[in-house]
Design an enzyme around this catalytic site. Sequence first.
Site, PDB file in Angstrom:
ATOM      1  N   GLY A 220       6.839   2.490  15.675  1.00 44.91           N
ATOM      2  CA  GLY A 220       6.600   1.967  14.328  1.00 44.91           C
ATOM      3  C   GLY A 220       7.872   1.944  13.505  1.00 44.91           C
ATOM      4  O   GLY A 220       8.775   2.747  13.696  1.00 44.91           O
TER       5      GLY A 220
ATOM      6  N   PRO B 139      11.963  -9.719  14.677  1.00 50.66           N
ATOM      7  CA  PRO B 139      13.176  -9.310  13.984  1.00 50.66           C
ATOM      8  C   PRO B 139      13.164  -9.659  12.501  1.00 50.66           C
ATOM      9  O   PRO B 139      13.748  -8.934  11.689  1.00 50.66           O
ATOM     10  CB  PRO B 139      14.281 -10.100  14.689  1.00 50.66           C
TER      11      PRO B 139
ATOM     12  N   GLU C 172       8.221   3.190   8.121  1.00 48.68           N
ATOM     13  CA  GLU C 172       8.606   4.305   7.261  1.00 48.68           C
ATOM     14  C   GLU C 172      10.003   4.856   7.502  1.00 48.68           C
ATOM     15  O   GLU C 172      10.587   5.504   6.642  1.00 48.68           O
ATOM     16  CB  GLU C 172       7.542   5.409   7.376  1.00 48.68           C
TER      17      GLU C 172
ATOM     18  N   GLY D 137       0.821  -1.208   0.000  1.00 49.95           N
ATOM     19  CA  GLY D 137       0.000   0.000   0.000  1.00 49.95           C
ATOM     20  C   GLY D 137       0.849   1.249   0.000  1.00 49.95           C
ATOM     21  O   GLY D 137       0.661   2.138  -0.809  1.00 49.95           O
TER      22      GLY D 137
ATOM     23  N   ILE E  86      11.699  -4.421  19.256  1.00 47.20           N
ATOM     24  CA  ILE E  86      11.429  -4.998  17.938  1.00 47.20           C
ATOM     25  C   ILE E  86      10.638  -6.286  18.169  1.00 47.20           C
ATOM     26  O   ILE E  86      11.135  -7.247  18.749  1.00 47.20           O
ATOM     27  CB  ILE E  86      12.742  -5.268  17.186  1.00 47.20           C
TER      28      ILE E  86
ATOM     29  N   THR F 223      10.456  -9.899  10.291  1.00 42.73           N
ATOM     30  CA  THR F 223       9.643  -8.987   9.478  1.00 42.73           C
ATOM     31  C   THR F 223      10.160  -7.557   9.620  1.00 42.73           C
ATOM     32  O   THR F 223      10.075  -6.771   8.678  1.00 42.73           O
ATOM     33  CB  THR F 223       8.160  -9.072   9.883  1.00 42.73           C
TER      34      THR F 223
END
Length: 693
Positions: A656, A586, A659, A235, A583, A588
Amino acid sequence: MTLTDVRRSVGTGVARIDGEAKALGLARYAFEQVVEQPAYLHPVQATVARGRITSIDTSDAEALHGVKLVMTHLNAPELADTSDGEYAILQGPGVAFRGQLIGAVVAETQEIARQGADLVRVTYDVHRHDTRLREDDPDLYEPDAVNPSFPTDTEEGAVEQALRSAAVVVDQRYSTPMEHNNPMEPHSCIAVWQDSGVTLYDSTQGAHGVASALAGLFGLEKSDVRVISPYVGGGFGSKGLPHAHNVLAVMAARLLPGQAVKLALTRQQMFSLAGYRTPTLQRLRLGADADGRITALVHDAVEQTSRIKEFAEQTTVISRSMYTADARRTTHRLAALDVPVPSWMRAPGEAPGSYGLEHAMDELAEACGLDPVELRIRNDPETDPETGLPWSGRHLVECLRQGAERFGWSGRRPPGTHREGSWLVGMGVASSTYPANVMPGNVASITYGGDGHYAVRIGAADIGTGNWTALTQVAADALGMPFENVHVLIGDTDLPMATVEGGSSGLSSHGSAVVAAARKFREEHGESPEPGATSQASMAENPDAGKYTGASFGAQFVEVRVDADTGEVRVPRMVGVFDCGTIVNPRTARSQFMGGMVWGLSMALHEHSVMDHSIGQVVNHDLAEYHIPVNADIVDIDVSWLDIPDPHVNVLGARGIGEIGITGTAAAIASAVHNATGIRVRDLPITPDKLVR
Ligand code: MOS
């Protein structure tokens, strides 16, 4: 706050639970969902960039055998809400950009629908259009806020005076081009309109958001719109909100009650209908004292939006918090042009903004005669410069130091002095950052199925990130159960409310609700529940909300080799060290960081949507001519992280990671190209023509 006393699954590299189905081709994406006797929709798109439809002749299309519906503004359903200019399609004869949806043909097969769409004859009253972003556009304006709701401009301290009295000043312009997100799975959906409401199988980052938007447009209750979206093939922000093609499909379905209407955008259609990253024109002014301490920081951005809907990229927001400065100003100005609607693309704001800021930092280091790593360390703020709040955990300096060590930064030589055969070799560095977003409003439910097995329900999405798997790990630990005993259901508005998997907020937000539900379940049902026992909970309030600035940080180091004769740029080595809290998975996570870094390389060297301003259309609108890196462009990427839990941002201790990987990368590469060649390329992408002079 801790997740659970004994962590068992979080922190382990569990293979993704959807991996096997995807590898075997068994995962059903939106367009592949099984419906009875579907019909296929092909859009009709405007072929002028601005104007009015004066006539539209559908007779040949209607006469075509197999055509079920030809829809134009003359027969399309009237929308209940036309306030959103992107969604308000087919409500009149106006055309606001080339490629805008002006009609649809629905037929028994995709081929017939496409042929029918070609047979719709449209004439226009053509108006003059303007698709060119210019810094001196007299119509530039100041938006009320920038995405999603940041102040447009900020100013603190006597900026001009600080610049005048600075020992060293960098004053440069940088630009980034229009870029298009191209997930592997094109935007697609199946719409069915029945008495009971609308069902939409959709490829989306947030089923609940799609249902809310469509309900408003069609005058329905949200509960009358069911959105189903179990698997999504990428996406990157372009599926964060519904786009006009969803509206078109539901309109057609409304005119064909009971008929399932399938729509998959073609790759070319995606270049005008699925959002994109605005081009940016940035000016950075950095003033510093003789030791490289920043005394003034000014970051101005000019960018575009569409005339029919405003999207204001938050390009310079990154400069409000990244480094110290005695005086600081950040601004955004927009040009409203006759272009498709820009939207979110991986790290909107931070991706182009970090390019400008971090490239300017490299120039400041050079001007001060300082190592660029040292310059960043000297300007690492102890508290958030914008708010004065403490950081929830800022470990940028450790990332820079560890990265320098892993990379071998001490081997860097002065610009233009390292040659191996025909290759000019250089090294570059940049910082990465991304805010620790958590979206309110998430709800999860947990049901005991007997035999030690639990079902966890939340209407979240996994767009390929591993969210589904990581949520299962979080749920397993929160319930104190083995991973295998927990079954998480996502991707359906029949499941409890979940916010968009965007803004790198998915796992933090959805996971917080899952933990809350698990705790409530144990409170209500204990360790030995009856089969069928269920609890539902909203994410708990974070007691630290508003007390800290939560953000992730990272450092990226790259080596480039530039062919002295052809200007070809290769990137044999990249090192990224990230500080993103706990995390959860690890395996993904590594893919997320690496994917971001690959995209940053792509931004630096390849991506450029080329607008032909005479017709107002992106002409390299396919993956043959819109360049992205292939496997041979990516050599050695070394990803690591600090894994320091963040106790303040959410109950998971995780920030997160979707990005941050794309931020800073392009600046590191541009800096390395300068180190190799002595040439500053400030306008992306860094193509060979800019290096061969
Ligand atoms: Mo991301 S661009 O916020 O989906």
